[in-house]
Design an enzyme around this catalytic site. Sequence first.
Site, PDB file in Angstrom:
ATOM      1  N   GLY A  86       0.828  -1.214   0.000  1.00  0.00           N
ATOM      2  CA  GLY A  86       0.000   0.000   0.000  1.00  0.00           C
ATOM      3  C   GLY A  86       0.852   1.250   0.000  1.00  0.00           C
ATOM      4  O   GLY A  86       2.073   1.197   0.153  1.00  0.00           O
ATOM      5  N   LYS A 109       4.263  12.189  -3.225  1.00  0.00           N
ATOM      6  CA  LYS A 109       5.123  11.098  -2.750  1.00  0.00           C
ATOM      7  C   LYS A 109       6.091  11.664  -1.713  1.00  0.00           C
ATOM      8  O   LYS A 109       6.852  12.584  -2.020  1.00  0.00           O
ATOM      9  CB  LYS A 109       5.877  10.498  -3.936  1.00  0.00           C
ATOM     10  CG  LYS A 109       6.601   9.205  -3.632  1.00  0.00           C
ATOM     11  CD  LYS A 109       7.110   8.569  -4.918  1.00  0.00           C
ATOM     12  CE  LYS A 109       8.026   7.400  -4.635  1.00  0.00           C
ATOM     13  NZ  LYS A 109       8.616   6.876  -5.869  1.00  0.00           N
ATOM     14  N   GLY A 122       7.329   7.520   6.041  1.00  0.00           N
ATOM     15  CA  GLY A 122       6.408   8.202   5.123  1.00  0.00           C
ATOM     16  C   GLY A 122       7.044   9.347   4.355  1.00  0.00           C
ATOM     17  O   GLY A 122       6.357  10.095   3.660  1.00  0.00           O
ATOM     18  N   ARG A 179      -1.924  -1.319  -9.892  1.00  0.00           N
ATOM     19  CA  ARG A 179      -0.779  -2.196 -10.135  1.00  0.00           C
ATOM     20  C   ARG A 179      -1.252  -3.641 -10.186  1.00  0.00           C
ATOM     21  O   ARG A 179      -2.354  -3.939  -9.719  1.00  0.00           O
ATOM     22  CB  ARG A 179       0.207  -2.089  -8.954  1.00  0.00           C
ATOM     23  CG  ARG A 179       0.579  -0.688  -8.602  1.00  0.00           C
ATOM     24  CD  ARG A 179       0.576  -0.490  -7.068  1.00  0.00           C
ATOM     25  NE  ARG A 179       0.677   0.950  -6.746  1.00  0.00           N
ATOM     26  CZ  ARG A 179       1.809   1.593  -6.609  1.00  0.00           C
ATOM     27  NH1 ARG A 179       2.931   0.945  -6.689  1.00  0.00           N
ATOM     28  NH2 ARG A 179       1.828   2.885  -6.376  1.00  0.00           N
ATOM     29  N   ASP A 244       4.135  -5.049  -7.366  1.00  0.00           N
ATOM     30  CA  ASP A 244       3.518  -3.784  -6.912  1.00  0.00           C
ATOM     31  C   ASP A 244       4.094  -2.598  -7.676  1.00  0.00           C
ATOM     32  O   ASP A 244       3.572  -1.491  -7.569  1.00  0.00           O
ATOM     33  CB  ASP A 244       3.716  -3.591  -5.402  1.00  0.00           C
ATOM     34  CG  ASP A 244       5.166  -3.728  -4.982  1.00  0.00           C
ATOM     35  OD1 ASP A 244       5.765  -4.773  -5.271  1.00  0.00           O
ATOM     36  OD2 ASP A 244       5.704  -2.785  -4.386  1.00  0.00           O
ATOM     37  N   ASN A 245       5.154  -2.828  -8.447  1.00  0.00           N
ATOM     38  CA  ASN A 245       5.709  -1.756  -9.274  1.00  0.00           C
ATOM     39  C   ASN A 245       5.440  -2.009 -10.746  1.00  0.00           C
ATOM     40  O   ASN A 245       6.129  -1.466 -11.608  1.00  0.00           O
ATOM     41  CB  ASN A 245       7.219  -1.639  -9.042  1.00  0.00           C
ATOM     42  CG  ASN A 245       7.542  -1.184  -7.629  1.00  0.00           C
ATOM     43  OD1 ASN A 245       6.735  -0.501  -6.999  1.00  0.00           O
ATOM     44  ND2 ASN A 245       8.699  -1.566  -7.128  1.00  0.00           N
TER      45      ASN A 245
HETATM   46  P1  AMP Z   1       8.976   0.664  -3.200  1.00  0.00           P
HETATM   47  O1  AMP Z   1      10.240  -0.064  -2.935  1.00  0.00           O
HETATM   48  O2  AMP Z   1       9.174   2.134  -3.386  1.00  0.00           O
HETATM   49  O3  AMP Z   1       8.183   0.069  -4.283  1.00  0.00           O
HETATM   50  O4  AMP Z   1       8.111   0.545  -1.863  1.00  0.00           O
HETATM   51  C1  AMP Z   1       7.667  -0.680  -1.362  1.00  0.00           C
HETATM   52  C2  AMP Z   1       6.710  -0.442  -0.216  1.00  0.00           C
HETATM   53  O5  AMP Z   1       7.367   0.215   0.867  1.00  0.00           O
HETATM   54  C3  AMP Z   1       5.515   0.431  -0.566  1.00  0.00           C
HETATM   55  O6  AMP Z   1       4.400  -0.045   0.136  1.00  0.00           O
HETATM   56  C4  AMP Z   1       5.945   1.788  -0.060  1.00  0.00           C
HETATM   57  O7  AMP Z   1       4.857   2.616   0.224  1.00  0.00           O
HETATM   58  C5  AMP Z   1       6.702   1.419   1.209  1.00  0.00           C
HETATM   59  N1  AMP Z   1       7.686   2.447   1.592  1.00  0.00           N
HETATM   60  C6  AMP Z   1       8.850   2.718   0.970  1.00  0.00           C
HETATM   61  N2  AMP Z   1       9.497   3.739   1.575  1.00  0.00           N
HETATM   62  C7  AMP Z   1       8.747   4.115   2.631  1.00  0.00           C
HETATM   63  C8  AMP Z   1       8.878   5.110   3.660  1.00  0.00           C
HETATM   64  N3  AMP Z   1       9.931   5.932   3.730  1.00  0.00           N
HETATM   65  N4  AMP Z   1       7.885   5.197   4.552  1.00  0.00           N
HETATM   66  C9  AMP Z   1       6.820   4.382   4.518  1.00  0.00           C
HETATM   67  N5  AMP Z   1       6.642   3.435   3.578  1.00  0.00           N
HETATM   68  C10 AMP Z   1       7.584   3.290   2.634  1.00  0.00           C
HETATM   69 MG    MG Z   2       6.636   0.886  -5.309  1.00  0.00          MG
END
Ligand code: AMP
Ligand code: MG
Length: 472
Positions: A86, A109, A122, A179, A244-245
Amino acid sequence: MVLHIPFDNTFAKLGPGFFTPQQPEPVAAPRMIAFNQILADLLQVTSGDLQEMAVTFAGNQLPEGAEPLAQVYAGHQFGNYNPQLGDGRAILLGEVLGREGRRYDIQLKGAGRTPYSRQGDGRAWLGPVLREYLVSEAMHALGIPTTRALAAVATGDTVWREGGLPGAVLTRVSASHLRVGTFQYFAARGEIAALKTLTTYAIARHYPQAEGPLGLLRAVRDAQAGLIAAWMSVGFIHGVMNTDNCSISGETIDYGPCAFMDQYRAEQVFSSIDRTGRYAYANQPNIAVWNLAQLATALIQQLEDPQSAVEEATAIIHAMPSLIEAEWLRLFRRKIGLVTVARDDLDLISDLLEVMAEGQADFTNTFRAMTEGSAKDQFLNPEAYEAWRQRWMQRRKAEQDPDAVMRLSNPIYIPRNHRIEEMISAAVAGDFALFERLNTTLSTPFQKQANCEDLRRPPSQSEVVTATFCGT
Ligand code: AMP
Ligand code: MG
């Protein structure tokens, strides 16, 4: 003028199971770093004064009509299923209709914690925000489907990673943020009514001509096949092709550890966490097929008799490799100036890539230099290239104007890793000149621009970037 975003939200109407309403968390001192006026015009966003826009795109002030929310999804990360991911640091403000009639998500973002943040804060820091801004806009300028960047705002807050870093928020724009993992989430939980709602929504939004879940599967396959071939044609390595990407719209999404390769190497990997090479350059077509199979598994759960759909779904998936290869061949033909079709073209192109690998040739500069007659200099094995060139010269005789085709198919400027790293270091120190320069140059990558020779140059030994990081 006052900032106005003509929201027209549809996802927010799907109901509570699909998201959690979530306000962005205010930041200390918003300051606009980059605003994409051309994209704003497309989105029919009328811009206000810079400070008002900074405050809005930092999440400190909600624009009228926004219905901020965090989307829920799941996904396979490096092959392992995670039942709940999510938007952990992204907040969807809403949707707008572009001038050309297409619908877009506008998302912040790095806008603070959400129920899906898990251990994360976040937040995002300046480096990944500027990297995504530049690379996603460069992809768009290369003609490759991608999410885009509307704004980058510095927050004035410190984000803690290995040390303290300047915080930033990126405003990301996409055809949608649906996604493969969004479908997996509902299918894995057995929430069939929600899965059906999502399927109907995705079809209406992206592929109105598609019929039913298997029609959607076929449409996503075609879009993803085209996308992967396009990545290959510019030497792009996504780096984290988790489900998810993998976007339903067929756009490139999530510019974490991505990179364009300098020297051509089929097995090239940059991402520091990709230890097995799962997402290596030449493995991207295989992974795209694997991801499509996960989508199929999710989609068929909603059918009356999933077993009876397996055969058709399998046929759809099995056709994907040849679709990718056909588009790959079309694009690589163009890269060497060919628009006609000859039986040996695949061999001709594969042999060139082999000579490039042996000769440690720069992928981007070699193809471009072939229109300029100077490609030989790119190779450590110039005789091998020369032998190949003789064959190519013969083959080119069938073509009208191969050089013109090549100039439109081979960029001069790509976002090279060492420049991106240099840009980030400078930006952290408060100097945005290289960011601006790259942003301008990369917006017309096929056109030669004055005083930009340095941006074509591959990295020197000491500049080579060997690993990239998710940089969350
Ligand atoms: P990603 O590697 O960017 O595809 O992220 C994978 C998951 O980790 C997704 O659910 C993102 O929302 C979560 N996520 C990545 N970085 C953060 C962060 N700094 N704070 C909270 N959630 C994160
Ligand atoms: Mg992602």
